[in-house]
Design an enzyme around this catalytic site. Structure first.
Site, PDB file in Angstrom:
ATOM      1  N   SER A 171       0.833  -1.197   0.000  1.00  0.00           N
ATOM      2  CA  SER A 171       0.000   0.000   0.000  1.00  0.00           C
ATOM      3  C   SER A 171       0.876   1.259   0.000  1.00  0.00           C
ATOM      4  CB  SER A 171      -0.950  -0.045   1.200  1.00  0.00           C
ATOM      5  OG  SER A 171      -1.908   0.984   1.139  1.00  0.00           O
ATOM      6  N   ASP A 265      -8.956  -5.167  -5.377  1.00  0.00           N
ATOM      7  CA  ASP A 265      -8.540  -4.109  -4.448  1.00  0.00           C
ATOM      8  C   ASP A 265      -9.518  -2.944  -4.564  1.00  0.00           C
ATOM      9  OD1 ASP A 265      -7.324  -2.156  -2.953  1.00  0.00           O
ATOM     10  OD2 ASP A 265      -5.367  -2.334  -3.893  1.00  0.00           O
ATOM     11  N   HIS A 299      -7.019  -5.733  -0.960  1.00  0.00           N
ATOM     12  CA  HIS A 299      -5.886  -4.830  -0.778  1.00  0.00           C
ATOM     13  C   HIS A 299      -4.812  -5.392   0.155  1.00  0.00           C
ATOM     14  CE1 HIS A 299      -3.951  -0.893  -0.898  1.00  0.00           C
ATOM     15  NE2 HIS A 299      -3.887  -0.886   0.426  1.00  0.00           N
TER      16      HIS A 299
END
Length: 360
Positions: A171, A265, A299
């Site tokens: 991320s 995601d 994610h």
């Protein structure tokens, strides 16, 4: 392992994170007899002391332990200059290939991935960069000079093998890894897990260069009836207008990249970002990165058998957001991603092309 990856939190929207890697994660398993009294019961089981949490008599109970530090792995707290980190060293004298491990907008210092990876033969530094100890409390302004200090510490360590290191980031951590690879030397290989090729969430500075944060529109935040938000469309495109200034200049990098992408995601457009990074690198004559995309995967791609964290409180948006992913597919992706990143690092940091799955 389905008993583990399919676990659900006792409290809604909590994420399972191992804070103290020096102790095992203990999971209590119980088999309950919830049959109706009129059903044939067979041989009478041994008396049990209590009922299970869902009701019914406990027929059997066991504790499963998951250890995060393999035998001989050493945990070294790092407080050197401005650097706040923990270094995990494999057993033996080394030297070992070095990796810096970075997580996302939750901040703090997370050690569980670094400790597990050290058990596979890598010297891994779990690096905090905000919201920890005396580091800044937010990400409004990040200076790459801090990450240079961390790199120098790792490369100077007598048990770390040079001349370059690896980066592993998820991320926001993946975004920082791309920035490090673009502006800094000495990075041989980088694994980007659902990262962004545009600088988002705050200003990034290095020497006399500045990347402004990617623009966003909060009106594009989609909030469901249950109050859970979807942030997928909130960020602007880094290919248009003034937001092009937020695009990380990956074309400057000589790093070899592996992008691991969850195709479901819902946090931001990870697959789009990976493909745009690939286009920019190829357009400038750089090596085409490897991109592995996982269908129905969200994610938070964690090490194997961590339960899916599909909804959680987001540090920047200050609300519950969905991260996407389908439970079984996400679990399968985590197992493969763990294998792929080890193969990648062994190839590019150790020169090893073949690796037995048993060693992963």
């Amino acid at each position: 392992m389905g008993l583990l990856w399919a676990m659900q939190p006792d409290r809604p929207f909590w994420r399972l994170v191992k804070r103290d890697v020096q102790t095992p994660l203990q999971v209590e398993l119980e088999v309950l007899d919830d049959r109706e009294p009129h059903e044939p019961a067979g041989p009478e089981p041994e008396p049990q002391e209590s009922a299970g949490p869902e009701g019914g008599r406990v027929l059997a109970r066991a504790v499963h332990e998951r250890h995060f530090m393999a035998a001989g792995v050493r945990r070294v707290p790092v407080r050197e200059g401005r650097v706040r980190a923990t270094l995990f060293l494999p057993p033996g004298p080394g030297p070992f290939p070095g990796i810096i491990d970075l997580f996302g907008v939750g901040g703090g210092l997370l050690e569980y991935r670094a400790s597990l990876l050290a058990g596979k033969g890598f010297a891994v530094m779990a690096l905090a960069y905000y919201n920890y100890d005396d580091l800044p409390k937010d990400m409004k302004l990040l200076h790459l000079e801090y990450f240079v200090e961390a790199m120098n510490y790792l490369l100077r360590h007598p048990q770390v093998k040079g001349p370059g290191i690896g980066l592993l980031g998820t991320s926001k951590g993946g975004q920082i890894c791309l920035s490090m690879a673009a502006f800094l030397k000495g990075i041989t290989a980088a694994v980007i897990i659902n990262g962004s090729v545009a600088n988002a969430g705050g200003t990034l500075c290095y020497k006399d260069e500045t990347l402004p944060p990617l623009g966003f529109n909060r009106n594009r935040l989609k909030i469901a009836e249950d109050g859970i938000a979807n942030t997928l469309d909130t960020l602007n495109s880094p290919l248009e207008g003034p937001d092009q200034k937020s695009f990380i200049p990956v074309e400057r990098s000589d790093t070899t990249f592996l992008f691991l992408v969850g195709q479901d995601d819902q946090s931001w457009k990870s697959e789009f970002y990976a493909n745009e990074a690939s286009k920019r690198l190829e357009a400038h004559g750089k090596e085409k990165p490897q991109i592995i995309s996982y269908p129905d995967t969200g994610h938070n791609i964690e090490p194997p058998y961590f339960p899916l964290s599909k909804v959680a409180m987001h540090q920047l948006w200050k609300c519950l957001v969905t991260f996407g992913g389908e439970t079984r597919a996400h679990a399968i992706a985590q197992v493969d991603a763990w294998k792929q990143l080890q193969i990648f690092f062994r190839k590019h940091l150790c020169g090893t092309k073949d690796l037995s799955p048993a060693k992963l």
